[in-house]
Design an enzyme around this catalytic site. Structure first.
Site, mmCIF file in Angstrom:
data_model
loop_
_atom_site.group_PDB
_atom_site.id
_atom_site.type_symbol
_atom_site.label_atom_id
_atom_site.label_comp_id
_atom_site.label_asym_id
_atom_site.label_seq_id
_atom_site.Cartn_x
_atom_site.Cartn_y
_atom_site.Cartn_z
ATOM 1 N N SER A 8 13.160 84.879 61.297
ATOM 2 C CA SER A 8 13.277 86.332 61.457
ATOM 3 C C SER A 8 14.191 86.662 62.629
ATOM 4 O O SER A 8 13.915 86.295 63.774
ATOM 5 C CB SER A 8 11.906 86.944 61.702
ATOM 6 O OG SER A 8 12.068 88.297 62.096
ATOM 7 N N HIS A 31 15.566 86.242 57.593
ATOM 8 C CA HIS A 31 14.604 87.327 57.379
ATOM 9 C C HIS A 31 15.016 88.524 58.238
ATOM 10 O O HIS A 31 15.130 88.418 59.463
ATOM 11 C CB HIS A 31 13.213 86.824 57.747
ATOM 12 C CG HIS A 31 12.100 87.776 57.446
ATOM 13 N ND1 HIS A 31 11.540 87.897 56.194
ATOM 14 C CD2 HIS A 31 11.435 88.651 58.243
ATOM 15 C CE1 HIS A 31 10.566 88.799 56.233
ATOM 16 N NE2 HIS A 31 10.492 89.274 57.464
ATOM 17 N N ASP A 33 14.038 92.217 59.358
ATOM 18 C CA ASP A 33 12.943 93.182 59.434
ATOM 19 C C ASP A 33 13.490 94.582 59.665
ATOM 20 O O ASP A 33 13.987 94.889 60.742
ATOM 21 C CB ASP A 33 11.989 92.792 60.577
ATOM 22 C CG ASP A 33 11.155 91.571 60.240
ATOM 23 O OD1 ASP A 33 10.505 91.573 59.176
ATOM 24 O OD2 ASP A 33 11.148 90.612 61.042
ATOM 25 N N MET A 35 12.655 98.378 60.199
ATOM 26 C CA MET A 35 11.527 99.233 60.620
ATOM 27 C C MET A 35 12.065 100.615 60.969
ATOM 28 O O MET A 35 13.145 100.731 61.537
ATOM 29 C CB MET A 35 10.845 98.626 61.853
ATOM 30 C CG MET A 35 10.398 97.179 61.682
ATOM 31 S SD MET A 35 9.454 96.646 63.125
ATOM 32 C CE MET A 35 9.274 94.881 62.771
ATOM 33 N N HIS A 64 13.041 92.633 54.598
ATOM 34 C CA HIS A 64 11.636 93.054 54.582
ATOM 35 C C HIS A 64 11.595 94.494 55.082
ATOM 36 O O HIS A 64 11.775 94.749 56.269
ATOM 37 C CB HIS A 64 10.841 92.101 55.492
ATOM 38 C CG HIS A 64 9.410 92.482 55.680
ATOM 39 N ND1 HIS A 64 8.634 91.962 56.694
ATOM 40 C CD2 HIS A 64 8.591 93.308 54.977
ATOM 41 C CE1 HIS A 64 7.407 92.461 56.618
ATOM 42 N NE2 HIS A 64 7.359 93.292 55.588
ATOM 43 N N MET A 66 9.940 97.597 56.209
ATOM 44 C CA MET A 66 8.722 98.234 56.735
ATOM 45 C C MET A 66 9.078 99.686 57.014
ATOM 46 O O MET A 66 9.198 100.113 58.166
ATOM 47 C CB MET A 66 8.259 97.485 57.991
ATOM 48 C CG MET A 66 7.626 96.139 57.676
ATOM 49 S SD MET A 66 7.608 95.028 59.101
ATOM 50 C CE MET A 66 9.294 94.416 59.012
ATOM 51 N N MET A 135 1.280 89.620 54.742
ATOM 52 C CA MET A 135 1.418 89.731 56.199
ATOM 53 C C MET A 135 0.244 89.016 56.864
ATOM 54 O O MET A 135 -0.913 89.256 56.516
ATOM 55 C CB MET A 135 1.409 91.203 56.635
ATOM 56 C CG MET A 135 2.634 92.010 56.244
ATOM 57 S SD MET A 135 4.216 91.352 56.836
ATOM 58 C CE MET A 135 3.947 91.286 58.616
ATOM 59 N N ASP A 173 4.130 85.924 56.656
ATOM 60 C CA ASP A 173 4.968 86.489 57.719
ATOM 61 C C ASP A 173 4.086 86.986 58.853
ATOM 62 O O ASP A 173 3.260 87.873 58.648
ATOM 63 C CB ASP A 173 5.803 87.633 57.121
ATOM 64 C CG ASP A 173 6.723 88.292 58.146
ATOM 65 O OD1 ASP A 173 6.876 87.752 59.257
ATOM 66 O OD2 ASP A 173 7.293 89.350 57.811
ATOM 67 N N GLY A 195 9.672 84.013 63.419
ATOM 68 C CA GLY A 195 10.554 84.665 64.383
ATOM 69 C C GLY A 195 10.559 83.924 65.693
ATOM 70 O O GLY A 195 11.453 83.120 65.973
#
Ligand code: DX5
Ligand code: ZN
Length: 217
Positions: A8, A31, A33, A35, A64, A66, A135, A173, A195
Site C-alpha cells: 500500500s 495498492h 488507497d 479516501m 481501494h 474508501m 478489512m 487489508d 503498507g
C-alpha cells in the site's frame, strides 16, 4: 491458490510516488488507497494521481476506494487503467451496476467489507466480483493493529468462494505483517495488502519476499 502481495502506497512518500513504485519490483500489485474525508476520516489522493501513477509504473494498480459515492466515481478509475477497482459494500447504493461498469472497462471488480460487516448477505454478488476484500482494521489509516476477530469471517468467505467455483480472490487489508500474514493465509486469504510492513521496512524488496514466504508456508 497463488499468493499475491499488494504493497500500500499509503505508507510511501507521496512526494516520490514513481520512485516508491519502482522500489517494489517484486510486488504483484500496487495498492492505492483512495479516501475522501467522508466515508473515512482521512483524505489521500484521487483520479489525477492514479492517472499519473499509471504512466509511471508497469505494476498494475489495485485501487481501494474508501469514498462515500463509489457508484459515481469507481468506473472512472477503471477507465483510467486501474487493474482492479474495489468499492465498499457499505457505501454503494447500486453495487451490481457499479461492479459491471468496472468490468466493462476491463478492470477486475472488487467488493470490500469493513470488520463489522457480515459476508453472507453479499453472496448474491459473487457472480459480479473478481475479488472480495476483507478489512482487518477499520479503514482510514495505515499502521493499525490487526483485528483477529476478522479471521473467522476470512474462513467463512473462503468456504463461500469455494462453493462458487473458487476463482474469486480473497484479499485482506490492514495490519498485515510477517507476524499476522500466516494466520490470514491459513484462514484462506490469497491477496495480501501491506503498507507499513513494506514501506516502513529498511528493505522493501526483502520485506515483500518475507511476507510471500510466510504466506506460502
Ligand atoms: C487502511 C488502508 C490500508 C492501509 C494498510 O484504511 O485501506 O490499505 O494502507 O496499512 P497497514 O498495512 O500499515 O495496516
Ligand atoms: Zn486499502
Amino acid at each position: 491458490m497463488a499468493v499475491q502481495i499488494s504493497p500500500s502506497i499509503l505508507a510511501a512518500d507521496f512526494a516520490r510516488l514513481a520512485d516508491e513504485a519502482a522500489a517494489v519490483p517484486n510486488a504483484d500489485w500496487l495498492h492505492v488507497d483512495v479516501m475522501d474525508y467522508h466515508f473515512v476520516p482521512n483524505l489521500t489522493l484521487g483520479l489525477p494521481v492514479v492517472e499519473s501513477l499509471r504512466k509511471a509504473t508497469q505494476t498494475p494498480l489495485d485501487c481501494h476506494l474508501m469514498i462515500a459515492d463509489p457508484d459515481r466515481w469507481a468506473p472512472q478509475y477503471a477507465e483510467a487503467g486501474a487493474g482492479s477497482v474495489t468499492i465498499h459494500a457499505e457505501a454503494s447504493k447500486a453495487p451490481v451496476r457499479t461492479l459491471r461498469e468496472i468490468r466493462s472497462f476491463g478492470a477486475r471488480a472488487g467488493l470490500a467489507l469493513n470488520p463489522a460487516t457480515a459476508v453472507e448477505p453479499f453472496e448474491g454478488l459473487f457472480g459480479e466480483i473478481d475479488m472480495l476484500l476483507l478489512m482487518t482494521v477499520e479503514p482510514g489509516f495505515g499502521g493499525q493493529k490487526f483485528l483477529d476477530m476478522v479471521l473467522p469471517k476470512v474462513r467463512a468467505a473462503r468456504a463461500l468462494i469455494e462453493r462458487h467455483g473458487g476463482s474469486i480472490w480473497l484479499q485482506v487489508d490492514g495490519g498485515v505483517t510477517a507476524e499476522t500474514i500466516e494466520r490470514c493465509a491459513e484462514a484462506g486469504a490469497d491477496v495480501f495488502v501491506a503498507g507499513s510492513a513494506v514501506y516502513g521496512a529498511a528493505d522493501p524488496v526483502a520485506a515483500i519476499d518475507a511476507l510471500r514466504a510466510a504466506a506460502t508456508r
